[in-house]
Write a protein that holds these residues in place. Structure first.
Motif, PDB file in Angstrom:
ATOM      1  N   ILE A  58     -14.487  54.563   5.227  1.00  0.00           N
ATOM      2  CA  ILE A  58     -13.638  56.398   5.531  1.00  0.00           C
ATOM      3  C   ILE A  58     -12.485  55.144   4.933  1.00  0.00           C
ATOM      4  O   ILE A  58     -11.264  55.475   5.158  1.00  0.00           O
ATOM      5  N   ASP A  87     -10.878  56.081   2.670  1.00  0.00           N
ATOM      6  CA  ASP A  87     -10.108  57.434   1.407  1.00  0.00           C
ATOM      7  C   ASP A  87      -9.154  57.226   2.589  1.00  0.00           C
ATOM      8  O   ASP A  87      -7.974  58.016   2.314  1.00  0.00           O
ATOM      9  N   LEU A  88      -9.293  56.965   3.817  1.00  0.00           N
ATOM     10  CA  LEU A  88      -8.280  57.598   4.483  1.00  0.00           C
ATOM     11  C   LEU A  88      -6.928  56.275   5.383  1.00  0.00           C
ATOM     12  O   LEU A  88      -6.667  56.573   6.320  1.00  0.00           O
ATOM     13  N   ALA A 132     -10.599  60.646  12.778  1.00  0.00           N
ATOM     14  CA  ALA A 132     -11.405  59.844  12.171  1.00  0.00           C
ATOM     15  C   ALA A 132     -12.450  58.981  12.666  1.00  0.00           C
ATOM     16  O   ALA A 132     -13.452  58.594  12.686  1.00  0.00           O
ATOM     17  N   ARG A 179     -16.601  57.985  13.638  1.00  0.00           N
ATOM     18  CA  ARG A 179     -17.347  57.081  12.479  1.00  0.00           C
ATOM     19  C   ARG A 179     -18.286  56.223  13.457  1.00  0.00           C
ATOM     20  O   ARG A 179     -20.034  56.124  13.798  1.00  0.00           O
TER      21      ARG A 179
END
Length: 227
Positions: A101, A103-104, A120, A124
């Motif tokens: 992830i 993008d976070l 998030a 995961r």
């Protein structure tokens, strides 16, 4: 944290320091080592952060007390856990990349987005087992590792290579620490059994040589050494 770290370890350090002082100056002194004092001293860093404005005086809102989504534990798909301690930017970037992830990643520096980031990360980790995630992070600088049980820990490759645990008479246990190059340590005997050394102590103290402990104080081999 209290009995062992704030209490006994501080007392040992105090005694060693007092012995060094006595060797140099020929005078003894009283070592006052209270559990509350030692435990408070262990939190000196947190008090420093609080004074500098880098710590909120409430639970679950800081980097090291569960408030930070990239410093804590997460449940995996098999009900086990992974531990994360990716505080530094380079470790955090690697952690987010391997977790899938990236993008976070910018949410790291925005505490208002920490709930989003935590959700998030949790999602995961729930998508794979502990061993699967262990394999993903193995050999990386992501600062993510499996949470092991007491029986699993001695078999971890790093701990096994260092000999962090030892086995004496079939009982796995932590090996002595710290280690010394000139006077190496080892577990040489098992735990003392109640009453097993009473007669030897009586002789050593010069008490009645024909004294025999009552039956109730003698160890029962059938109880302490079951076959």
């Amino acid at each position: 944290l209290g009995d062992y770290a704030g209490g006994s370890l501080y007392l040992v350090v105090g005694i060693l320091a007092a012995l060094h002082h006595a060797r140099e100056n020929g005078a003894g002194q009283v070592v006052d080592a209270a559990i509350v004092d030692g435990t408070a001293h262990l939190s000196a860093m947190i008090h420093g952060m609080l004074s500098a404005g880098g710590w909120q005086d409430r639970r679950g809102a800081n980097l090291l007390d569960g408030g930070c989504p990239f410093y804590g534990t997460y449940e995996t798909a098999d009900g086990r856990y992974m531990a994360v301690g990716a505080l530094e930017p380079q470790f955090y970037a690697e952690f987010m990349r391997l977790l899938g992830i990236p993008d976070l990643a910018p949410a790291r520096d925005d505490p208002s987005r920490w709930p989003e980031l935590r959700a998030a990360v949790a999602a995961r980790f729930k998508s794979g087992t502990r061993d699967e995630w262990t394999a993903v992070f193995a050999g990386s600088d992501a600062c993510a590792a499996p949470v092991l049980s007491l029986r699993e820990a001695p078999h971890h490759p790093h701990l096994a290579a260092r000999g962090t645990f030892t086995d004496h008479d079939g009982i796995p246990q932590p090996a002595p620490a710290p280690r010394f190059s000139a006077t190496p340590t080892a577990v040489r005997t098992g735990p003392a059994l109640p009453g097993a050394d009473t007669e030897a102590v009586v002789r050593d103290w010069g008490l009645a040589p024909d004294w025999v402990p009552p039956p109730a104080s003698r160890p029962d081999p059938a109880v302490h050494n079951p076959q």
